[in-house]
Design an enzyme around this catalytic site. Structure first.
Site, PDB file in Angstrom:
ATOM      1  N   SER A  88      44.061  44.937  42.209  1.00  0.00           N
ATOM      2  CA  SER A  88      43.487  43.623  42.514  1.00  0.00           C
ATOM      3  C   SER A  88      42.768  42.973  41.339  1.00  0.00           C
ATOM      4  O   SER A  88      42.500  41.766  41.375  1.00  0.00           O
ATOM      5  CB  SER A  88      42.504  43.736  43.680  1.00  0.00           C
ATOM      6  OG  SER A  88      43.188  44.023  44.859  1.00  0.00           O
ATOM      7  N   LYS A  91      44.201  39.742  40.084  1.00  0.00           N
ATOM      8  CA  LYS A  91      44.255  38.513  40.891  1.00  0.00           C
ATOM      9  C   LYS A  91      43.710  37.258  40.208  1.00  0.00           C
ATOM     10  O   LYS A  91      44.343  36.202  40.283  1.00  0.00           O
ATOM     11  CB  LYS A  91      43.565  38.751  42.242  1.00  0.00           C
ATOM     12  CG  LYS A  91      44.364  39.687  43.158  1.00  0.00           C
ATOM     13  CD  LYS A  91      43.567  40.076  44.397  1.00  0.00           C
ATOM     14  CE  LYS A  91      44.382  41.009  45.298  1.00  0.00           C
ATOM     15  NZ  LYS A  91      43.573  41.540  46.403  1.00  0.00           N
ATOM     16  N   TYR A 213      54.384  40.333  43.332  1.00  0.00           N
ATOM     17  CA  TYR A 213      53.009  40.752  43.624  1.00  0.00           C
ATOM     18  C   TYR A 213      52.848  42.268  43.447  1.00  0.00           C
ATOM     19  O   TYR A 213      51.870  42.738  42.874  1.00  0.00           O
ATOM     20  CB  TYR A 213      52.639  40.326  45.053  1.00  0.00           C
ATOM     21  CG  TYR A 213      51.280  40.801  45.480  1.00  0.00           C
ATOM     22  CD1 TYR A 213      50.118  40.305  44.876  1.00  0.00           C
ATOM     23  CD2 TYR A 213      51.130  41.757  46.494  1.00  0.00           C
ATOM     24  CE1 TYR A 213      48.861  40.753  45.262  1.00  0.00           C
ATOM     25  CE2 TYR A 213      49.876  42.203  46.885  1.00  0.00           C
ATOM     26  CZ  TYR A 213      48.749  41.702  46.266  1.00  0.00           C
ATOM     27  OH  TYR A 213      47.511  42.148  46.652  1.00  0.00           O
ATOM     28  N   TYR A 265      35.571  42.099  46.812  1.00  0.00           N
ATOM     29  CA  TYR A 265      35.905  42.344  48.212  1.00  0.00           C
ATOM     30  C   TYR A 265      34.740  41.933  49.116  1.00  0.00           C
ATOM     31  O   TYR A 265      34.073  40.930  48.864  1.00  0.00           O
ATOM     32  CB  TYR A 265      36.310  43.814  48.441  1.00  0.00           C
ATOM     33  CG  TYR A 265      37.402  44.307  47.521  1.00  0.00           C
ATOM     34  CD1 TYR A 265      38.557  43.565  47.316  1.00  0.00           C
ATOM     35  CD2 TYR A 265      37.288  45.515  46.848  1.00  0.00           C
ATOM     36  CE1 TYR A 265      39.571  44.012  46.486  1.00  0.00           C
ATOM     37  CE2 TYR A 265      38.298  45.977  46.009  1.00  0.00           C
ATOM     38  CZ  TYR A 265      39.427  45.223  45.834  1.00  0.00           C
ATOM     39  OH  TYR A 265      40.408  45.673  45.009  1.00  0.00           O
ATOM     40  N   VAL A 283      41.640  48.688  43.313  1.00  0.00           N
ATOM     41  CA  VAL A 283      41.568  50.015  43.929  1.00  0.00           C
ATOM     42  C   VAL A 283      42.086  51.118  43.001  1.00  0.00           C
ATOM     43  O   VAL A 283      41.982  52.290  43.318  1.00  0.00           O
ATOM     44  CB  VAL A 283      42.304  50.069  45.293  1.00  0.00           C
ATOM     45  CG1 VAL A 283      41.585  49.225  46.321  1.00  0.00           C
ATOM     46  CG2 VAL A 283      43.761  49.673  45.146  1.00  0.00           C
TER      47      VAL A 283
END
Lengths: 346, 256
Positions: A88, A91, A213, A265, A283
């Site tokens: 992530s 992103k 992705y 998050y 993660v």
């Protein structure tokens, strides 16, 4: 001289790079990072991510800290050259590519910038505005990947890899084992994608976008790379080591804003309160953080807390934020110049 | 407050290690705790002057750089060889030496694998702290390499040793330029091996003009030093020699 100093996109010369490296080796910050690394190396809390089987293979002892200044000085401590998948932490950068491809207004019509305080993989959509809430949760990241241009899938993948290469200052590669693992087990992400397709939030090339992705999440980086990426954003979008522009300066604040409010998050609010700098975790165990105008910091330690953030990583940032007054709202008299710590005192 | 002093020359054969060893002794004699680190990993040698023999050396700088020992484990008290007997309870004066390995395999390993140059900086700081040093002298490898640049970066003073020789003049300019780019606060020059009959005042003036740096000492071509062949410390054997008197000037400049 580099771009941050002379206003051009010139890379550091070999000699400048060597002298910069020597200054970094003798910097007081190196000592600080070594102390922090030693302090938390024995911290054993958290668990290694296992929902993607390949991630579970990470050595829980791995622990690296890197810092890179906007002048291109780099300090690396611990397992700073250990590769792991970006997950992530990719992103914000893909969000940046979508912004460059389509402009702010169009992207905002497709992806919100609203923190929701829910887990990264929550199946929650803004049905009023008909878009995912923000680009830092999986739904928004899939929508951002959907916006990446290219005449076909290979071109879109190439553009993505080239973009990350500009940020890192080197060619980056996909970990095929993790990619395959992501693809085999990514049912929840497929469900999110199909739900968004159902509401016309993404285009009908969804399978291709999901592949993109999964590739994006499977890129191999080190925590040194994360620090360079953070420093690139801190430097107005220009990689301070290579002098190459990675993103249009106009969109840097967009990335930093969503990192600041949604990057960690469902810990994002508390992060903003306690640490107060734009950051994004993954993660895989990485965290990339930006101190605008000063530099980037990357950490890597695979053991995660219940919210999916690296336990040791958060400790490192808590300590650094306190030591150097990094919080964006820190009182002026408590702020210390992190950048001055990169050079030996004279 | 400890001082770190790097002694460097652009070319080999300038007498840098002899200057370092004798300077360490001169400073120690003034009542200080002095450490010397031989970072000339490719061609170490300063240990010979202090009679530090291989059988006495269990660890050296190389072991520290490979993570096999702490830096203080590689430091040897050479006070006895340097300035004679000092009462065991006396903390000052003291001279410590961290030698580099003279084993071919170890030198080869450094050349082949390299090492994290940042560790040197960590080691220097730890050594100063653990041995409570007043001065740390760093004997560097001639020319420009990473450990040399690092030692220049972290130095409070850089002493550049050169001979009155065109090649030395040219090479020293390179070192000085790098030192200035590395923001070294104080660079001083030591001109060594000055042949008899050369006008010393004119030489001093010329060198200071070329480099915009102070010449701290003009050391004569020293036949007695050559004859000693690194068998001991020159300043102990020839305390009234012009070479020794000039080194005293350097020591005083560092101490003040």
């Amino acid at each position: 001289m580099n771009s941050s100093q002379n206003g051009t996109d010139e890379p550091l010369s070999h000699l400048d790079a060597l002298l910069t490296r020597m200054k970094s080796a003798a910097s007081p910050l190196r000592e600080v990072l070594r102390e922090i690394h030693a302090k938390y190396a024995s911290l054993d809390d958290g668990v290694v991510a296992s929902y993607i089987p390949e991630l579970a293979k990470a050595n829980p002892a791995w622990f690296g800290i890197s810092a890179v200044s906007v002048q291109g000085q780099a300090i690396d401590v611990g397992d700073s050259d250990q590769q792991f998948t970006i997950q992530s932490a990719s992103k914000p950068f893909m969000f940046g590519l979508a912004l460059e491809d389509h402009g702010r207004e169009h992207v905002l019509s497709k992806i919100g910038v609203q923190p929701i305080g829910e887990a990264f993989n929550s199946i929650t959509l803004d049905q009023v505005a008909n878009r995912p809430f923000n680009p830092m949760i999986n739904a928004g990241a899939i929508a951002a990947a959907d916006l990446v241009d290219g005449k076909d899938y290979p071109e879109r993948v190439t553009r993505m890899i080239e973009m990350f290469g500009r940020y890192c200052g080197r060619t980056v590669y996909v970990d095929n084992s993790v990619f395959t693992s992501e693809r085999m087990t990514g049912h929840r992400n497929r469900a999110i994608g199909h739900l968004m397709l159902n509401f016309d939030m993404v285009s009908d090339r969804l399978d291709e976008t999901l592949e993109l992705y999964f590739q994006q999440c499977s890129l191999l980086v080190t925590c040194h790379d994360l620090a360079v990426m953070g420093a690139t954003l801190a430097n107005g979008g220009v990689n301070p080591i290579t002098g190459v522009r990675a993103i249009d300066a106009e969109y840097v604040k967009d990335l930093l804003s969503v990192m600041h409010t949604c990057g960690m998050y469902d810990y994002a609010g508390e992060w903003a309160y306690r640490i107060g700098i734009p950051a994004k975790s993954g993660v895989g165990g990485g965290i990339v953080a930006v101190i605008p105008g000063q530099g980037g910091i990357g950490t890597f330690s695979p053991k995660l807390d219940v919210k999916g953030n690296s336990v040791r990583g958060i400790k490192v940032f808590e300590e650094l934020a306190q030591k150097f007054g990094l919080h964006v709202f820190e009182a002026d008299d408590k702020k210390k110049s992190l950048i001055s710590q990169f050079s030996p005192p004279k | 407050m400890s001082k770190i002093v790097s002694i460097h020359s652009f070319r080999g054969g300038t007498g840098k290690s002899n200057v370092t060893a004798n300077l360490a002794v001169t400073i120690a004699r003034a009542g200080y705790r002095v450490g010397i680190v031989d970072t000339d990993i490719q061609s170490p040698g300063i240990h010979v002057v202090f009679h530090l023999t291989e059988d006495r050396v269990t660890h050296c700088l190389n072991d520290f750089l490979w993570g096999d020992c702490q830096i203080e484990d590689a430091a040897y008290d050479v006070t006895d060889a340097a300035i004679g007997n000092v009462a065991a309870g006396d903390e000052r004066p003291r001279v410590f030496l961290v030698p580099a390995s003279i084993k071919t395999s170890e030198i080869g390993r450094v050349l082949k694998e390299g090492y994290d140059v940042g560790l040197l900086n960590d080691g220097f700081k730890r050594l100063i702290q653990k041995l409570n040093l007043d001065f740390l002298l760093i004997d560097t490898h001639p020319g420009v390499n990473e450990e040399t640049l690092l030692s220049i970066v972290i130095s409070d003073r850089l002493l550049l040793v050169l001979r009155p020789d065109q090649q030395d003049f040219q090479g020293s300019s390179v070192t000085l330029e790098l030192a200035r780019r590395l923001d070294v606060s104080e660079v001083s020059l030591i001109v060594n091996k000055i042949p008899p009959g050369m006008d010393r005042a004119q030489l001093k003036n010329k060198v200071e003009t070329i480099y915009s740096a102070e010449v701290l000492a003009l050391l004569p071509l020293n036949f007695e030093l050559v004859r000693m062949a690194s068998s001991g410390l020159f300043v102990n054997r020839y305390p009234e020699h012009p070479f020794t008197r000039e080194l005293n000037l350097v020591a005083n400049s560092l101490i003040k």
